[in-house]
Design a protein around this motif. Structure first.
Motif, PDB file in Angstrom:
ATOM      1  N   ILE B  32       0.837  -1.209   0.000  1.00  9.47           N
ATOM      2  CA  ILE B  32       0.000   0.000   0.000  1.00  9.47           C
ATOM      3  C   ILE B  32       0.867   1.251   0.000  1.00  9.47           C
ATOM      4  N   GLN B  33       1.886   1.288   0.870  1.00 10.13           N
ATOM      5  CA  GLN B  33       2.752   2.475   0.934  1.00 10.13           C
ATOM      6  C   GLN B  33       3.427   2.725  -0.410  1.00 10.13           C
ATOM      7  N   ALA B  34       3.848   1.646  -1.058  1.00  8.74           N
ATOM      8  CA  ALA B  34       4.520   1.793  -2.358  1.00  8.74           C
ATOM      9  C   ALA B  34       3.559   2.385  -3.382  1.00  8.74           C
ATOM     10  N   VAL B  79      12.233  13.125   6.941  1.00  8.42           N
ATOM     11  CA  VAL B  79      12.096  13.642   8.304  1.00  8.42           C
ATOM     12  C   VAL B  79      11.049  12.799   9.025  1.00  8.42           C
ATOM     13  N   ASP B  80      11.365  12.375  10.243  1.00  6.14           N
ATOM     14  CA  ASP B  80      10.350  11.671  11.027  1.00  6.14           C
ATOM     15  C   ASP B  80      10.579  11.922  12.515  1.00  6.14           C
ATOM     16  N   ILE B  81       9.505  11.838  13.271  1.00  3.72           N
ATOM     17  CA  ILE B  81       9.575  12.140  14.697  1.00  3.72           C
ATOM     18  C   ILE B  81       9.837  10.892  15.535  1.00  3.72           C
ATOM     19  N   GLY B 101      13.041  14.684  13.448  1.00  6.47           N
ATOM     20  CA  GLY B 101      12.492  16.030  13.589  1.00  6.47           C
ATOM     21  C   GLY B 101      10.976  15.999  13.647  1.00  6.47           C
ATOM     22  N   ASP B 102      10.413  17.098  14.116  1.00  6.65           N
ATOM     23  CA  ASP B 102       8.964  17.232  14.252  1.00  6.65           C
ATOM     24  C   ASP B 102       8.496  18.278  13.236  1.00  6.65           C
ATOM     25  N   MET B 103       7.731  17.832  12.241  1.00  7.53           N
ATOM     26  CA  MET B 103       7.316  18.779  11.197  1.00  7.53           C
ATOM     27  C   MET B 103       6.509  19.936  11.781  1.00  7.53           C
ATOM     28  N   GLY B 104       5.861  19.696  12.923  1.00  4.44           N
ATOM     29  CA  GLY B 104       5.070  20.736  13.556  1.00  4.44           C
ATOM     30  C   GLY B 104       5.916  21.867  14.143  1.00  4.44           C
TER      31      GLY B 104
HETATM   32  C1  LIG Z   1       1.714   5.960   8.450  1.00  3.96           C
HETATM   33  S1  LIG Z   1       3.397   6.322   8.809  1.00  3.96           S
HETATM   34  C2  LIG Z   1       4.074   6.481   7.160  1.00  3.96           C
HETATM   35  C3  LIG Z   1       5.501   6.119   7.083  1.00  3.96           C
HETATM   36  C4  LIG Z   1       6.229   6.291   5.758  1.00  3.96           C
HETATM   37  N1  LIG Z   1       5.657   7.293   4.874  1.00  3.96           N
HETATM   38  C5  LIG Z   1       6.418   4.992   5.056  1.00  3.96           C
HETATM   39  O1  LIG Z   1       6.047   4.883   3.886  1.00  3.96           O
HETATM   40  O2  LIG Z   1       6.952   4.060   5.656  1.00  3.96           O
HETATM   41  C6  LIG Z   1       3.318   7.949   9.422  1.00  3.96           C
HETATM   42  C7  LIG Z   1       4.655   8.513   9.914  1.00  3.96           C
HETATM   43  O3  LIG Z   1       4.475   9.894  10.227  1.00  3.96           O
HETATM   44  C8  LIG Z   1       5.325  10.196  11.312  1.00  3.96           C
HETATM   45  N2  LIG Z   1       4.912  11.439  11.984  1.00  3.96           N
HETATM   46  C9  LIG Z   1       3.773  11.687  12.656  1.00  3.96           C
HETATM   47  N3  LIG Z   1       3.765  12.930  13.173  1.00  3.96           N
HETATM   48  C10 LIG Z   1       4.944  13.502  12.802  1.00  3.96           C
HETATM   49  C11 LIG Z   1       5.547  14.786  13.041  1.00  3.96           C
HETATM   50  N4  LIG Z   1       4.924  15.713  13.761  1.00  3.96           N
HETATM   51  N5  LIG Z   1       6.750  15.044  12.489  1.00  3.96           N
HETATM   52  C12 LIG Z   1       7.400  14.103  11.762  1.00  3.96           C
HETATM   53  N6  LIG Z   1       6.886  12.868  11.519  1.00  3.96           N
HETATM   54  C13 LIG Z   1       5.677  12.566  12.035  1.00  3.96           C
HETATM   55  C14 LIG Z   1       5.209   8.967  12.196  1.00  3.96           C
HETATM   56  O4  LIG Z   1       6.277   8.859  13.118  1.00  3.96           O
HETATM   57  C15 LIG Z   1       5.164   7.844  11.167  1.00  3.96           C
HETATM   58  O5  LIG Z   1       6.442   7.302  10.925  1.00  3.96           O
END
Ligand SMILES: C[S@@+](CC[C@H](N)C(=O)[O-])C[C@H]1O[C@@H](n2cnc3c(N)ncnc32)[C@H](O)[C@@H]1O
Lengths: 122, 290
Positions: B32-34, B79-81, B101-104
């Motif tokens: 699904i992600q792909a 970037v991921d939290i 990092g935190d996108m927020g």
């Molecule tokens: C459903 S997963 C998708 C993962 C990735 N796109 C993949 O294909 O494997 C959602 C991701 O968003 C990240 N996430 C959620 N809030 C975030 C934030 N404020 N800043 C950065 N990353 C965040 C989560 O840690 C999680 O890894």
């Protein structure tokens, strides 16, 4: 973390007006081979802050970049190869990035800079 | 229906080691992600010249979405939290560079350097207030503002999102428009509950031909049946850019009245804003000062 990424990063701590370039504290550098793509490099050249790249590469132990660079150099294969190596193949594996204004350190572990800010830095 | 992960815990807690491992050991999730990433990349509409671009993957997690970018020849920074998700990305030896990092809090990237951004199933997390200091509206603002700055002119950002409801989708879209983006929502397979997917397609810079929001897939019933078209579902939802003239507000001499105010306050609350409680004073006429 590659120097390409370092060249894009800028400290976004609250109140900082010029967070670029981040200083580099080196504990461990590794090299990973990447396919050479002159088109990518030519495209990227305009976006790269050259001086920051030269300084960063030197800090990482690579001093083969010219102090100044201009578009005409993109014709030279020798120049492109050095640019390629500095930009894409040198990785900061362990160490820290340092905010140029506040001195705040962003630790780098397993090649991943921790850019999370504390609440009072947002 | 299972409850939404967004309502269970903050992302850095929800995506712990166990969840991260689960995430990448399920072939269904990987597939699904792909697929979502392929479609997002397609909607980015990068020039078809074979030159690798520098892209961002926001909420890159374990790197599944990034791998699609690599397969298509691009370089990326993720970037991921969640450290646990990034650890899995390291295990999978992804090609992209990773940032914790935190996108927020806004992206720590300098202006105009990125050729495009994708984000798969992540941005809706910003609509939650996980800490008392969190204000969804401000976090969305910080995120979209920094994203708008770091993209080069004309570049796009495509986010696949799972908004919880209409208000959330609106909140996300409005924050993007305020930051200066143009664009709208593309809905693929709007008639299918299972396959329906939403993508925010945002463009940096002045509106032009290239900023027209593309059509969704299966808009004309590709997903099978010939059920009735309801307007909302059938169309790609478009919003114009921020320069559109605003509707004039209607006010009577007496002001907007208590009822109107209460309704507005309720709306703001639903969007997660802090709003003062309703009391007998709410909407009462003030004494004139002079
Ligand atoms: C459903 S997963 C998708 C993962 C990735 N796109 C993949 O294909 O494997 C959602 C991701 O968003 C990240 N996430 C959620 N809030 C975030 C934030 N404020 N800043 C950065 N990353 C965040 C989560 O840690 C999680 O890894």
């Amino acid at each position: 973390m590659r120097l390409l990424t370092h060249n894009m990063l800028s400290s976004n701590i609250k109140g900082v007006t010029n967070g670029f370039p981040l200083g580099i504290e080196v504990e461990k550098v590794i090299e990973k081979q990447v396919d050479f793509n002159p088109d990518f490099l030519r495209n990227m050249f305009a976006k790269v802050e050259w001086k920051a790249l030269v300084d960063a590469a030197r800090t990482m132990g690579y001093a083969e970049l010219p102090e100044e660079a201009d578009l005409s150099m993109l014709e030279s294969d020798d120049f492109l190869k050095r640019f390629h190596h500095a930009l894409l193949e040198l990785h900061l594996e362990e160490g820290a990035l340092v905010c140029p204004e506040t001195g705040r350190k962003f630790p780098v572990n397993k090649g991943i800079p921790n850019m999370l800010l504390l609440e009072d830095e947002v | 229906m299972s409850s939404r992960p967004e309502s269970l815990a903050p992302p850095e807690i929800f995506y712990d080691d166990a969840e991260a491992r689960k995430y990448t050991s399920s072939s269904r999730i990987i597939q699904i992600q792909a697929k979502l990433s392929e479609r997002a990349l397609e909607l980015l509409a990068l020039p078809d010249d074979g030159i690798p671009r520098l892209l961002l993957d926001i909420g890159c997690g374990s790197g599944l979405s990034g791998e699609t970018l690599t397969e298509n020849g691009h370089l990326w920074v993720g970037v991921d939290i969640s450290q646990s998700m990034l650890d899995i990305a390291l295990d999978r030896q992804v090609e992209g560079d990773l940032l914790l990092g935190d996108m927020g809090q806004g992206l720590a990237i300098r202006p105009g350097v990125v050729d495009g951004a994708i984000s798969i199933s992540a941005v809706q997390w910003l609509c939650n207030a996980d800490k008392s200091s969190h204000e969804p509206r401000l976090r969305l603002k910080a995120f979209f503002g920094s994203l708008h700055r770091c993209l080069s002119r004309g570049a796009r950002a495509v986010f696949q999102v799972y908004p919880e409801n209409l208000a959330q989708r609106e909140l996300i879209l409005r924050s993007a428009m305020h930051a200066g983006f143009a664009g709208g929502v593309v809905v693929d397979y709007p008639h299918s509950t299972k396959n329906r997917k939403e993508y925010l397609v945002l463009t940096c810079g002045p509106p032009s031909l290239s900023t027209a929001t593309p059509k969704g897939k299966g808009e004309d019933g590709e997903s099978g049946s010939d059920e009735e078209f309801s307007d909302e579902e059938n169309q790609t939802i478009r919003t114009s850019d921020r320069h559109r003239p605003r509707k004039k507000q209607k006010t009577t001499k007496k002001g907007k009245g208590r009822e109107w105010l209460l309704k507005k306050k309720e709306q703001m609350r639903r969007k997660g804003n802090t709003v003062p409680p309703d009391t007998k004073y709410t909407g009462r006429k003030r004494k004139s000062k002079f």
